[in-house]
Design a protein around this motif. Structure first.
Motif, mmCIF file in Angstrom:
data_model
loop_
_atom_site.group_PDB
_atom_site.id
_atom_site.type_symbol
_atom_site.label_atom_id
_atom_site.label_comp_id
_atom_site.label_asym_id
_atom_site.label_seq_id
_atom_site.Cartn_x
_atom_site.Cartn_y
_atom_site.Cartn_z
ATOM 1 N N PHE A 319 0.864 -1.307 -0.079
ATOM 2 C CA PHE A 319 -0.036 -0.112 0.062
ATOM 3 C C PHE A 319 0.842 1.265 0.088
ATOM 4 O O PHE A 319 0.751 2.116 -0.872
ATOM 5 N N LYS A 320 1.770 1.431 1.119
ATOM 6 C CA LYS A 320 2.819 2.636 1.136
ATOM 7 C C LYS A 320 3.432 2.649 -0.341
ATOM 8 O O LYS A 320 3.641 4.001 -0.615
ATOM 9 N N ASN A 321 4.011 1.786 -0.844
ATOM 10 C CA ASN A 321 4.696 1.559 -2.194
ATOM 11 C C ASN A 321 3.572 2.439 -3.317
ATOM 12 O O ASN A 321 4.180 2.951 -4.088
ATOM 13 N N LEU A 322 2.691 1.752 -3.348
ATOM 14 C CA LEU A 322 1.549 2.273 -4.334
ATOM 15 C C LEU A 322 1.287 3.788 -4.029
ATOM 16 O O LEU A 322 1.321 4.408 -4.968
ATOM 17 N N ASP A 323 1.082 4.148 -3.007
ATOM 18 C CA ASP A 323 0.825 5.514 -2.465
ATOM 19 C C ASP A 323 2.045 6.387 -3.100
ATOM 20 O O ASP A 323 1.669 7.435 -3.666
ATOM 21 N N ALA A 324 3.231 5.923 -2.784
ATOM 22 C CA ALA A 324 4.439 6.851 -3.096
ATOM 23 C C ALA A 324 4.395 6.575 -4.589
ATOM 24 O O ALA A 324 4.748 7.851 -5.590
ATOM 25 N N ALA A 325 4.178 5.609 -5.315
ATOM 26 C CA ALA A 325 4.451 5.615 -6.682
ATOM 27 C C ALA A 325 3.282 6.634 -7.441
ATOM 28 O O ALA A 325 3.525 7.308 -8.401
ATOM 29 N N LEU A 326 2.185 6.518 -6.945
ATOM 30 C CA LEU A 326 0.959 7.248 -7.386
ATOM 31 C C LEU A 326 1.474 8.814 -7.529
ATOM 32 O O LEU A 326 1.137 9.594 -8.203
ATOM 33 N N ASN A 327 1.888 9.085 -6.257
ATOM 34 C CA ASN A 327 2.386 10.521 -5.947
ATOM 35 C C ASN A 327 3.420 11.064 -7.040
ATOM 36 O O ASN A 327 3.213 12.104 -7.552
ATOM 37 N N ARG A 328 4.335 10.195 -7.300
ATOM 38 C CA ARG A 328 5.077 10.557 -8.149
ATOM 39 C C ARG A 328 4.786 10.443 -9.736
ATOM 40 O O ARG A 328 5.145 11.501 -10.300
ATOM 41 N N LEU A 329 3.745 9.589 -9.964
ATOM 42 C CA LEU A 329 3.417 9.679 -11.427
ATOM 43 C C LEU A 329 2.335 10.671 -11.530
ATOM 44 O O LEU A 329 2.234 11.653 -12.618
ATOM 45 N N MET A 330 1.559 11.413 -10.339
ATOM 46 C CA MET A 330 0.749 12.371 -10.513
ATOM 47 C C MET A 330 1.457 13.770 -10.538
ATOM 48 O O MET A 330 0.912 14.872 -11.143
ATOM 49 N N LEU A 331 2.721 13.535 -10.139
ATOM 50 C CA LEU A 331 3.469 15.051 -10.426
ATOM 51 C C LEU A 331 3.736 15.109 -12.036
ATOM 52 O O LEU A 331 3.697 16.439 -12.465
ATOM 53 N N ASP A 333 1.578 14.205 -14.157
ATOM 54 C CA ASP A 333 0.205 14.021 -15.034
ATOM 55 C C ASP A 333 -0.709 14.560 -13.932
ATOM 56 O O ASP A 333 -1.229 13.908 -12.972
ATOM 57 N N ARG A 334 -0.927 16.053 -13.992
ATOM 58 C CA ARG A 334 -1.675 16.739 -12.839
ATOM 59 C C ARG A 334 -3.111 16.476 -12.956
ATOM 60 O O ARG A 334 -3.892 17.249 -12.108
ATOM 61 N N SER A 335 -3.472 15.999 -14.405
ATOM 62 C CA SER A 335 -5.065 15.648 -14.386
ATOM 63 C C SER A 335 -5.665 14.862 -13.555
ATOM 64 O O SER A 335 -6.827 14.782 -13.300
ATOM 65 N N VAL A 336 -4.671 13.891 -13.064
ATOM 66 C CA VAL A 336 -5.319 12.690 -12.151
ATOM 67 C C VAL A 336 -5.612 13.130 -10.869
ATOM 68 O O VAL A 336 -4.901 13.970 -10.198
ATOM 69 N N THR A 337 -6.643 12.718 -10.348
ATOM 70 C CA THR A 337 -7.003 13.097 -8.838
ATOM 71 C C THR A 337 -7.158 11.745 -8.153
ATOM 72 O O THR A 337 -7.292 10.809 -8.544
ATOM 73 N N LYS A 338 -6.719 12.020 -6.680
ATOM 74 C CA LYS A 338 -6.532 10.632 -6.014
ATOM 75 C C LYS A 338 -7.159 10.896 -4.495
ATOM 76 O O LYS A 338 -6.954 12.075 -3.704
ATOM 77 N N LEU A 339 -8.108 10.212 -3.939
ATOM 78 C CA LEU A 339 -8.607 10.125 -2.648
ATOM 79 C C LEU A 339 -8.576 8.774 -2.028
ATOM 80 O O LEU A 339 -8.343 7.701 -2.630
ATOM 81 N N ASN A 340 -8.370 8.718 -0.732
ATOM 82 C CA ASN A 340 -8.215 7.303 0.040
ATOM 83 C C ASN A 340 -9.534 6.574 -0.195
ATOM 84 O O ASN A 340 -10.581 7.291 -0.231
ATOM 85 N N SER A 341 -9.511 5.249 -0.082
ATOM 86 C CA SER A 341 -10.643 4.598 -0.181
ATOM 87 C C SER A 341 -10.308 3.223 0.510
ATOM 88 O O SER A 341 -9.326 2.754 0.653
ATOM 89 N N LYS A 342 -11.363 2.610 0.596
ATOM 90 C CA LYS A 342 -11.154 1.195 1.632
ATOM 91 C C LYS A 342 -12.268 0.340 0.848
ATOM 92 O O LYS A 342 -13.455 0.632 0.516
ATOM 93 N N SER A 343 -11.923 -1.024 0.763
ATOM 94 C CA SER A 343 -13.184 -2.090 0.492
ATOM 95 C C SER A 343 -12.619 -3.135 1.451
ATOM 96 O O SER A 343 -11.864 -3.297 2.113
ATOM 97 N N PHE A 344 -14.145 -3.897 1.734
ATOM 98 C CA PHE A 344 -13.998 -4.960 2.577
ATOM 99 C C PHE A 344 -13.063 -6.025 2.289
ATOM 100 O O PHE A 344 -12.147 -6.561 3.033
ATOM 101 N N LEU A 345 -13.102 -6.220 1.034
ATOM 102 C CA LEU A 345 -12.143 -7.287 0.313
ATOM 103 C C LEU A 345 -10.802 -6.904 -0.021
ATOM 104 O O LEU A 345 -9.861 -7.674 0.258
ATOM 105 N N LEU A 346 -10.641 -5.558 -0.477
ATOM 106 C CA LEU A 346 -9.402 -5.525 -0.923
ATOM 107 C C LEU A 346 -8.320 -4.570 -0.277
ATOM 108 O O LEU A 346 -7.341 -4.530 -0.583
ATOM 109 N N GLY A 347 -9.126 -4.162 0.963
ATOM 110 C CA GLY A 347 -8.333 -3.482 1.769
ATOM 111 C C GLY A 347 -8.212 -2.098 1.603
ATOM 112 O O GLY A 347 -9.097 -1.449 0.763
#
Ligand code: GDP
Ligand code: MG
Length: 616
Positions: A319-331, A333-347
């Motif tokens: 999860f942490k790695n994904l978060d970091a990767a997303l932040n880097r990629l979003m730098l 590509d500024r058009s992408v938006t991101k919010l935290n989310s939770k799923s019973f199954l996928l965490g």
């Protein structure tokens, strides 16, 4: 180079019309890069771009060109052409003063038109070019006619080229010099040619060692190595503080970085100034010398995501790695938006907003290729809205509007005054023989015709108002297959409209399975409910007892199936289904198969949910 010897231009066209090829030829012709036999499309740097043959990220390069014995500096800004990426296009355009419109022998396409209108909006002159004249299928007369009908150009202005063979490339360069204004003319009118530095930050990227690299267009004054700069954004953010950066490196893009130590008004280049976070390099920001503040440029229009998906790491420990990767990629590509989310199954995961489906696909592919992340992405939804009635108990004082992008957002029915769905105006350009089928497709997708017109004897432009929801999943694919690939499509937002929105829940032996809930129009709910139940019956392993599978809206059952009890010798039913397209999931399949989730007494393998998400 004095400003009158500078031209900033972009090449805009429909995907595959030869933008990148022409860009390569321009670079070769002027000796900026070495000639090569194969088409290597230097500016398409990203791996995804090469694989898919589309330009995702606008790239820039500077070219020196000699015309009538004088040298000119031409700054090329390569733009992506696809509808999903028009945010990048408009961002690039505001840094260039002229645009070339390349048109292939396929004729004017929907995106060509959209990008042309965008240039007009920016008040940019256009040089019309017909590309691929070497092809046997080329129908130059027809294409010229379409251009005259749709664009505000004259026959005499149209340049005929073959980017592949390098034919008439000189005419293009000459037209750039002679027909496009130099950036200074523009500056004079709007910026009063003072010598104070005023630079537009139009793009930024991040590199591990150098940090933030900002692409800038110098509108006034000069920027030198060693200058202390600040920006309108930083001043506002930090109040009247000392927020300032020293310019450590400046240069031009050829297309690789070439340090020049100084950039003059009219030039486009890059700077490195030790900004640590890309959040400080706001696109559209105005840079100036720290001691001489200037007024900011008008703000850029912010891109608004229209397609949402939930993204989860296949493995929660990532999860942490994904978060970091997303932040880097979003730098980048500024058009992408991101919010935290939770799923019973996928965490834990994220809700990510994209400009379109292709954009989503490309973004996920980049995550994987550039960061090695493995993600699960749920099917896309569009942002619906609900107008809530005032409610004393819930302390809602007046009518309130909320956005609904996931089933959890769905409000309780008795609060809702009205549901709204996003609408678009779609433009299709198609050869005549496919128009009947396409009109039927648009009608089937709940579209209403807004206007149809001939653009030549053999091609039509169709315009329909459609719900966004109807086009995000398979409209484009259907359009392409109905027209053997000839029809093109583009769309723009057209507000919201009242809709009957419902939430379909799935029950197994009376227990709700949260992750399978789905938001859809009431009209579609039966079909979706029936499909889901049938599919579940196929995927759930038989249990020692019968399992009832129901789709419900509120308390009413809209579809049902019954899974019979297992006979003794049957272990588990394998859920056939071909989903090889999601190869990365297969890798984890074995793992997930081991994890069982109990819904009441029913045990189902976790990967069932992933299959359900993708297969509907
Ligand atoms: P882009 O999507 O607009 O960047 O288009 P590309 O530059 O990637 O070109 C798309 C395809 O068209 C490639 O296969 C090119 O080799 C081909 N192409 C580009 N220009 C010409 C041309 O003048 N003649 C021919 N025959 N093919 C061309
Ligand atoms: Mg390209």
């Amino acid at each position: 180079f004095p400003p009158e010897k500078i031209r900033n231009f972009g090449i805009i066209a429909h995907v595959d019309h030869g933008k990148s090829t022409l860009a390569d030829r321009l670079l070769e012709f002027t000796g900026t890069i070495k000639e090569s036999l194969e088409n290597k499309q230097v500016l398409d740097k990203l791996q995804v771009e090469r694989e898919r043959g589309i330009t995702v990220k606008a790239q820039s390069a500077s070219i020196v060109y000699k015309c009538d014995g004088k040298e000119y500096l031409l700054n090329l800004i390569d733009t992506p052409g696809h509808v999903d990426f028009s945010y990048e296009v408009s961002r690039s355009l505001s840094a260039c003063q002229g645009v070339i419109l390349v048109d292939a022998t396929q004729g004017v396409q929907a995106q060509t038109l959209a990008n042309y209108l965008l240039s007009m909006e920016h008040g940019l002159p256009v040089i019309p070019v017909i590309n691929k004249i070497d092809m046997p299928r080329a129908n130059i007369a027809k294409v010229e006619k379409e251009m005259l009908n749709l664009l505000d150009v004259h026959t005499s202005e149209i340049i005929h080229i073959s980017a592949k063979l390098g034919q008439n490339i000189d005419q293009v360069l000459e037209a750039i010099v002679k027909q496009l204004p130099s950036p200074n003319l523009d500056c004079k009118s709007s910026y009063n040619s003072s010598s104070l530095l005023k630079a537009l930050l139009f793009d930024s990227t991040y590199e591990k060692f150098r940090g933030v690299i900002a692409n800038v267009a110098i509108l006034d004054g000069t920027m030198k190595k060693g200058d202390i700069i600040s920006s309108v954004y930083l001043q506002q953010k930090d109040g009247n503080s000392k927020s300032a950066y020293e310019v450590k490196e400046v240069g031009i893009l050829r297309p690789e970085h070439v340090s020049t130590d100084v950039l003059y008004a009219g030039q486009v280049g890059y700077i490195v100034c030790g900004m640590k976070t890309v959040a400080d390099a706001q696109i559209g920001d105005t840079l100036y010398h720290h001691k001489h503040p200037v007024q900011g440029l008008p703000k850029f229009k912010k891109a608004r995501p229209v397609v949402f998906g939930e993204m989860f790491p296949l493995d929660q420990s990532q999860f942490k790695n994904l978060d970091a990767a997303l932040n880097r990629l979003m730098l980048n590509d500024r058009s992408v938006t991101k919010l935290n989310s939770k799923s019973f199954l996928l965490g834990s995961g994220f809700r990510i907003g994209f400009l379109g489906l292709l954009h989503m696909d490309v973004f996920c592919q980049r995550l994987e290729q550039e960061f090695g992340t493995n993600v699960v992405m749920t099917s896309p939804t569009v942002p619906y809205k609900a107008i809530l009635n005032p409610n004393k108990r819930l302390q809602i004082k007046e009518e309130k509007e909320i956005t609904i992008t996931t089933p959890e957002d769905y409000p309780s029915q008795n609060l809702v005054k009205d549901f709204l769905q996003p609408m678009i105006i779609g433009t299709v350009i198609t050869p005549l023989q496919y128009s009947q089928d396409i009109m039927e497709l648009c009608t089937a997708k709940n579209g209403t015709a807004v206007g149809n017109s001939y653009i030549s004897e053999t091609s039509l432009m169709l315009q329909y108002r459609l719900p966004l929801d109807e086009i995000v999943v398979d409209f484009y694919d259907k359009l392409k297959s109905l027209s053997s690939g000839y029809a093109s499509f583009d769309y723009e937002d057209d507000g919201y409209e009242s809709v009957n929105l419902s939430k379909v829940d799935i029950l197994l032996n009376g227990e709700i399975v949260q992750e399978l809930s789905k938001i859809c129009t009431l009209e579609k709910s039966r079909k979706i409910g029936a499909k889901t139940c049938a599919k579940l019956k196929d995927l759930i392993p038989r249990q020692p007892f019968p399992v009832s599978i129901q789709a419900v809206i509120g308390k009413s059952v809209i579809a049902r199936q019954t899974l019979p009890a297992a006979k003794k010798d049957v272990l588990a039913k394998t859920g056939g289904g071909d989903y090889t397209r999601k190869l990365k999931l297969l890798r984890r399949e074995a793992d997930l198969q081991k994890h069982l989730r109990a819904i009441g007494k029913i045990k189902v393998p976790k990967n069932l949910f992933i299959k359900m998400i993708f297969k509907l």
